[in-house]
Scaffold this motif. Structure first.
Motif, short mmCIF file in Angstrom:
data_model
loop_
_atom_site.label_atom_id
_atom_site.label_comp_id
_atom_site.label_asym_id
_atom_site.label_seq_id
_atom_site.Cartn_x
_atom_site.Cartn_y
_atom_site.Cartn_z
N PRO A 182 7.49 9.96 -2.01
CA PRO A 182 6.43 8.93 -2.00
C PRO A 182 6.00 8.49 -3.40
O PRO A 182 5.35 7.46 -3.54
N GLU A 183 6.37 9.28 -4.43
CA GLU A 183 6.07 8.89 -5.81
C GLU A 183 7.17 8.03 -6.42
O GLU A 183 7.01 7.50 -7.52
N ASP A 193 0.81 -1.23 0.00
CA ASP A 193 0.00 0.00 0.00
C ASP A 193 0.84 1.27 0.00
O ASP A 193 0.30 2.38 0.02
N ARG A 194 2.18 1.11 -0.02
CA ARG A 194 3.07 2.28 -0.08
C ARG A 194 4.46 1.82 -0.49
O ARG A 194 4.79 0.64 -0.39
N LYS A 241 2.27 2.83 -14.55
CA LYS A 241 1.09 3.20 -13.75
C LYS A 241 -0.13 2.35 -14.09
O LYS A 241 -1.21 2.60 -13.55
N PRO A 253 -3.71 3.68 -7.67
CA PRO A 253 -2.94 4.88 -7.33
C PRO A 253 -2.41 4.84 -5.90
O PRO A 253 -3.14 4.49 -4.97
N GLY A 254 -1.13 5.16 -5.74
CA GLY A 254 -0.51 5.20 -4.42
C GLY A 254 -0.07 3.84 -3.90
O GLY A 254 0.62 3.77 -2.88
N GLN A 255 -0.46 2.76 -4.58
CA GLN A 255 -0.06 1.42 -4.18
C GLN A 255 0.87 0.85 -5.24
O GLN A 255 0.97 1.37 -6.35
N HIS A 256 1.53 -0.25 -4.90
CA HIS A 256 2.60 -0.69 -5.80
C HIS A 256 2.70 -2.21 -5.89
O HIS A 256 2.33 -2.95 -4.98
#
Length: 555
Positions: A390-391, A377-378, A438, A443-446
């Motif tokens: 954070p990006e 989640d981050r 992407k 969004p925001g998770q990886h």
């Protein structure tokens, strides 16, 4: 191969009636029942990216070709799958691309068919527990600055090291891109074919000799030293810093049941610069949409050439009797399967020479590779990096080497696995493709790939079928990452783990070996799959992916 083997009747039980997928957004060839009684110019066993490439070239040449694929997902080990953790798309096996030959990309127009490469820069990040770190990439100034933090001598030596390897790659390029001059029995060849065979071999060896002479005697001695030596010897001769040597040494052992002190492991150091992206040596890339996009692009090229014939199939091994009564007839079979699966399981008994079959059965298929696909989640925040984006920062772009601060660490992990024990401190190569791509995570998770060594196929205690054993090892890997990036374990949303037995069972990789067999010097070039194979050359010999049939790289 004998006439009986060449006219082998392949047995296929079409078990499901559904469309194939590579998780690509556009159309791909559909699974179908093959017409009964049809004789095909060629049949390809396995719809991996190598098999699809063969089918595409055959279709472009006007040949009728059918592909038999067991799974419902095209691509073999080059696949993208989105049903493992909802919302995330994983390159389930292979996860980087560099060794796919440029000629294939151009000739099949893969970019026009949707292939989009995402080069990585920096390409490598090694965090240290003492607060230091090492970044490497295609930027020479960055490399000098980063290596100088550990050793000024190494910073000066590194460009010469890469230049030397690139010079050797010119020799390897010719060998890789040329059909091997196979050893054949000539009694069944016509006089014209015998003459053509002799001319082809003469042309190959004369060109190779010319390249060798261009290298010069000193460089050729250095080349053979690289081929025969352990990676540790080569790296110790070039460098003094532990972190740099360990970072480079992972290339020599990745995907193999070998250590840095194993003779011949120096050869694989060439893979550090052997591949390319966009014409730039040594640059590895993510593929937008995951590695399934590679297989999707190839299958679209095949479809455009008039090839829609794919059947989801199991083979009735060694018989020629069809489960549904359909005979798949051909005089040419190209196998995308491993040599063991091809020649031991699929070819009827008493067809192949005993000495050849014995060589296939006793070949080294050992593996110590586990792939863990993780949804988080981050982004991980590494303690050694003061600034955190954070990006995604430079530390997140390339391959992150965990537990590789010295060659001694790598060797200890290997020796534990050689005794049947999973490494206490595994060697982990972490990649985070969603920083650049992407399309594969919310969004925001990886999406995070963990390519882990060493995990023996058979444990001295316990079994990979035991869910507790699997969970314990996965958590060991997460805990090791926590030492470098505190809080990583708590960021995990879900994961999928493939141990060597899983890779064998689900993807047909004998022993879980991602190369279809060990890459030792005794099993390369004319000795692959076995010395004196007499023209019995499976598809994987001429279109072999580096790991996964890439491990870590793609095709």
């Amino acid at each position: 191969m004998s006439p009986a083997a060449r006219s082998l009747l392949l047995s296929a039980a079409c078990r499901q009636r559904r469309c194939f997928s590579t998780e690509a957004p556009s159309s791909t060839p559909q699974q179908q029942l093959l017409p009964k009684g049809k004789r095909w110019d060629a049949v390809v066993i396995g719809g991996g990216h190598n098999g699809l490439a063969a089918a595409a070239y055959l279709a472009r040449a006007g040949r009728s070709v059918a592909v038999l694929e067991r799974r419902g997902v095209l691509g073999g080990a080059a696949v993208s799958e989105s049903d493992l953790v909802p919302g995330f798309r994983f390159s389930r096996c292979s996860y980087l691309l560099s060794l796919l030959r440029p000629a294939l990309i151009q000739e099949l127009e893969l970019e026009r068919h949707g292939l989009k490469l995402l080069p990585r820069s920096p390409s490598s990040f090694t965090p240290c527990l003492d607060g230091r770190y090492l970044l490497l990439g295609p930027d020479a100034e960055l490399n000098h600055s980063e290596i100088s933090k550990f050793s000024e001598n190494d910073a000066c030596a590194y460009p010469r090291y890469e230049e030397k390897l690139e010079k050797f790659c010119k020799l390897m390029d010719f060998v890789i891109d040329s059909p091997p001059p196979e050893m054949r029995h000539e009694y069944h060849l016509s006089m014209v074919d015998r003459m053509k065979d002799k001319v082809d071999k003469s042309v190959f060896w004369s060109k190779l000799l010319g390249i060798v002479m261009q290298q010069g005697q000193k460089d050729m001695v250095d080349f053979f030293d690289l081929l025969l030596s352990p990676a540790s010897k080569i790296l110790n001769n070039w460098f003094e810093g532990d972190v740099l040597k360990a970072t480079l040494a992972t290339d020599a052992v990745i995907g193999s049941m070998a250590g840095v002190h194993t003779p011949g492991s120096g050869y694989v150091l060439l893979h550090h610069v052997m591949g390319e992206t966009g014409g730039q040596r040594g640059v590895w890339a993510y593929v937008e949409g995951g590695m399934g996009s590679v297989s999707s692009a190839i299958s679209k090229a095949a479809l455009e050439a008039g090839f829609p014939n794919i059947c989801s199939s199991h083979f009735w091994e060694g018989t020629g009797v069809l489960a549904d009564g359909t005979e798949v007839l051909t005089s040419v079979v190209l196998s995308n399967a491993t040599p063991y699966r091809t020649f031991v399981d699929l070819v009827p008994a008493n067809v192949l020479p005993d000495n050849f079959l014995s060589a296939i059965k006793t070949a080294d298929y050992s593996s110590a590779t586990t792939k863990i696909n993780v949804a988080v989640d981050r982004l991980p925040q590494f303690s050694c990096c003061k600034d955190f984006n954070p990006e995604g920062g430079p530390e997140h772009m390339g391959t992150i080497h965990i537990g590789s601060e010295s060659m001694e660490e790598i060797d200890l992990a290997y020796r534990e696995a050689a005794n049947g024990v999973s490494s206490t401190r595994p060697v982990i190569e972490m990649t985070i493709p969603s920083v650049l791509d992407k399309t594969i995570s919310p969004p925001g998770q990886h999406v995070i790939n963990l390519f882990v060594q060493y995990t023996p196929y058979k444990l001295s205690e316990g079994s990979w079928q035991d869910s507790n054993v699997r969970k314990f090892f996965a958590e060991r890997c997460f805990s090791l990452i926590d030492e470098y990036a505190p809080g990583f374990s708590s960021s995990v949303v879900g994961y999928d783990m493939l141990t060597p037995p899983d890779l064998e069972r689900e993807f047909g990789l004998t022993g879980g070996n991602i190369f279809h067999g060990a890459m030792g010097l005794d099993s390369l070039f004319l000795m692959r799959p076995a010395k004196g194979c007499e023209g019995i050359v499976p598809l994987w010999q001429w279109c072999t992916p580096r790991r996964w049939g890439d491990g870590r790289s793609g095709p």
